[in-house]
Design a protein around this motif. Structure first.
Motif, PDB file in Angstrom:
ATOM      1  N   ILE A  21       0.840  -1.207   0.000  1.00 35.08           N
ATOM      2  CA  ILE A  21       0.000   0.000   0.000  1.00 35.08           C
ATOM      3  C   ILE A  21       0.871   1.252   0.000  1.00 35.08           C
ATOM      4  O   ILE A  21       0.631   2.186  -0.773  1.00 35.08           O
ATOM      5  N   ASP A  22       1.902   1.276   0.825  1.00 35.66           N
ATOM      6  CA  ASP A  22       2.813   2.431   0.859  1.00 35.66           C
ATOM      7  C   ASP A  22       3.493   2.633  -0.491  1.00 35.66           C
ATOM      8  O   ASP A  22       3.606   3.759  -0.976  1.00 35.66           O
ATOM      9  N   LEU A  23       3.948   1.537  -1.102  1.00 35.40           N
ATOM     10  CA  LEU A  23       4.599   1.633  -2.399  1.00 35.40           C
ATOM     11  C   LEU A  23       3.627   2.147  -3.461  1.00 35.40           C
ATOM     12  O   LEU A  23       3.978   3.012  -4.270  1.00 35.40           O
ATOM     13  N   MET A  24       2.410   1.618  -3.467  1.00 36.03           N
ATOM     14  CA  MET A  24       1.397   2.068  -4.429  1.00 36.03           C
ATOM     15  C   MET A  24       1.146   3.573  -4.287  1.00 36.03           C
ATOM     16  O   MET A  24       1.086   4.293  -5.288  1.00 36.03           O
ATOM     17  N   ARG A  25       0.986   4.016  -3.062  1.00 32.06           N
ATOM     18  CA  ARG A  25       0.716   5.446  -2.828  1.00 32.06           C
ATOM     19  C   ARG A  25       1.852   6.322  -3.342  1.00 32.06           C
ATOM     20  O   ARG A  25       1.620   7.343  -3.984  1.00 32.06           O
ATOM     21  N   VAL A  50      -4.860  -2.479  -3.616  1.00 31.07           N
ATOM     22  CA  VAL A  50      -4.482  -3.874  -3.404  1.00 31.07           C
ATOM     23  C   VAL A  50      -5.641  -4.779  -3.788  1.00 31.07           C
ATOM     24  O   VAL A  50      -6.796  -4.528  -3.437  1.00 31.07           O
ATOM     25  N   ASP A  51      -5.314  -5.832  -4.517  1.00 30.90           N
ATOM     26  CA  ASP A  51      -6.273  -6.873  -4.858  1.00 30.90           C
ATOM     27  C   ASP A  51      -5.813  -8.137  -4.140  1.00 30.90           C
ATOM     28  O   ASP A  51      -4.861  -8.792  -4.567  1.00 30.90           O
ATOM     29  N   GLY A  87      -7.946  -2.966 -10.912  1.00 29.04           N
ATOM     30  CA  GLY A  87      -8.599  -2.463  -9.710  1.00 29.04           C
ATOM     31  C   GLY A  87      -8.225  -3.220  -8.457  1.00 29.04           C
ATOM     32  O   GLY A  87      -7.632  -4.292  -8.493  1.00 29.04           O
ATOM     33  N   GLY A  88      -8.603  -2.611  -7.344  1.00 27.93           N
ATOM     34  CA  GLY A  88      -8.358  -3.200  -6.039  1.00 27.93           C
ATOM     35  C   GLY A  88      -9.590  -3.906  -5.509  1.00 27.93           C
ATOM     36  O   GLY A  88     -10.604  -4.038  -6.204  1.00 27.93           O
ATOM     37  N   ASP A  89      -9.501  -4.329  -4.276  1.00 30.87           N
ATOM     38  CA  ASP A  89     -10.609  -5.042  -3.635  1.00 30.87           C
ATOM     39  C   ASP A  89     -11.912  -4.248  -3.687  1.00 30.87           C
ATOM     40  O   ASP A  89     -12.989  -4.824  -3.751  1.00 30.87           O
ATOM     41  N   GLU A 104      -9.558 -17.735 -23.018  1.00 33.51           N
ATOM     42  CA  GLU A 104      -9.544 -16.383 -22.465  1.00 33.51           C
ATOM     43  C   GLU A 104      -8.117 -15.953 -22.146  1.00 33.51           C
ATOM     44  O   GLU A 104      -7.206 -16.774 -22.078  1.00 33.51           O
ATOM     45  N   ALA A 105      -7.957 -14.670 -21.921  1.00 33.16           N
ATOM     46  CA  ALA A 105      -6.640 -14.104 -21.631  1.00 33.16           C
ATOM     47  C   ALA A 105      -6.356 -14.072 -20.138  1.00 33.16           C
ATOM     48  O   ALA A 105      -7.257 -13.886 -19.327  1.00 33.16           O
ATOM     49  N   ALA A 106      -5.081 -14.225 -19.815  1.00 32.65           N
ATOM     50  CA  ALA A 106      -4.606 -13.915 -18.467  1.00 32.65           C
ATOM     51  C   ALA A 106      -4.537 -12.395 -18.375  1.00 32.65           C
ATOM     52  O   ALA A 106      -4.727 -11.691 -19.362  1.00 32.65           O
ATOM     53  N   ARG A 107      -4.251 -11.864 -17.201  1.00 36.57           N
ATOM     54  CA  ARG A 107      -4.208 -10.414 -16.986  1.00 36.57           C
ATOM     55  C   ARG A 107      -2.897 -10.007 -16.320  1.00 36.57           C
ATOM     56  O   ARG A 107      -2.483 -10.643 -15.355  1.00 36.57           O
ATOM     57  N   ILE A 108      -2.283  -8.958 -16.810  1.00 36.10           N
ATOM     58  CA  ILE A 108      -1.212  -8.294 -16.067  1.00 36.10           C
ATOM     59  C   ILE A 108      -1.913  -7.334 -15.125  1.00 36.10           C
ATOM     60  O   ILE A 108      -2.810  -6.601 -15.529  1.00 36.10           O
ATOM     61  N   ARG A 109      -1.505  -7.314 -13.860  1.00 43.65           N
ATOM     62  CA  ARG A 109      -2.272  -6.572 -12.865  1.00 43.65           C
ATOM     63  C   ARG A 109      -1.393  -5.757 -11.923  1.00 43.65           C
ATOM     64  O   ARG A 109      -0.314  -6.182 -11.530  1.00 43.65           O
ATOM     65  N   ALA A 110      -1.897  -4.601 -11.550  1.00 47.51           N
ATOM     66  CA  ALA A 110      -1.437  -3.792 -10.416  1.00 47.51           C
ATOM     67  C   ALA A 110       0.081  -3.621 -10.346  1.00 47.51           C
ATOM     68  O   ALA A 110       0.707  -3.962  -9.364  1.00 47.51           O
TER      69      ALA A 110
END
Length: 184
Positions: A21-25, A50-51, A87-89, A104-110
């Motif tokens: 969370i700190d890194l994301m911010r 965060v997801d 997106g997050g939770d 279907e496709a996989a996803r690169i995320r966050a």
């Protein structure tokens, strides 16, 4: 290219969530400034966070290095085997059902890099980790939802935009999400 002896990856755990969370911010606050106004960054944040499903699925990575004798988290990101694209939770409209690797496709995320560690190949390192894991899980295609600041990296890595969504944030500002894909 990243020196693999300097940066190392590992699977994120629940214990990492406060540091993530700190890194994301920090990443959102600094790394988007060259591309978006403060109001646009505020609107974009509504779909970021965060997801925990990625952490539970063991598809989310942290990248660490040593600085002044301490281990520091410099980036995080991963891939998803669920239908949620971004997106997050808290993000509205999530579909956490599993994707079918055959159709279907996989996803690169966050993906987030701390502002002190940008332009060192860490984003590419995260993409390599996610793409390889998705390939090993049987996926033949991978997709992502890019912000405007992420577009140059993803284009350089072979992702092609196929759809753009503009959402209006609570503050009335536009948030742009560019849907991109590439074959694995």
């Amino acid at each position: 290219m990243t020196d693999p002896t300097r940066f190392r990856s590992r699977i994120a755990t629940e214990d990492d969530i406060p540091a993530i969370i700190d890194l994301m911010r920090a990443s959102i606050a600094e790394n988007m400034k060259a591309f978006l106004s403060d109001a646009e960054i505020e609107a974009a944040q509504e779909t970021m966070g965060v997801d925990r499903s990625l952490i539970a699925d063991r598809t989310y990575f942290v990248i660490e290095t040593e600085k002044d004798g301490e281990t520091v988290m410099v980036a995080c990101g991963g891939w998803g085997k669920r239908r949620t694209l971004y997106g997050g939770d808290h993000t509205v409209g999530r579909d956490d059902s599993l994707s079918d690797p055959a159709t279907e496709a996989a996803r690169i995320r966050a993906m987030y890099t701390h502002p002190d560690w940008t332009r060192r190949g860490i984003g590419s390192m995260l993409l390599d980790l996610g793409e390889q894991a998705a390939r090993e899980a049987g996926f033949q295609t991978i997709e992502l939802g890019s912000t405007v600041p992420g577009l140059p990296l993803y284009e350089a890595r072979g992702y092609v935009a196929f759809h753009t969504v503009h959402q209006i944030g609570a503050n009335g500002e536009k948030s742009t999400i560019i849907h991109m894909r590439k074959p694995l």
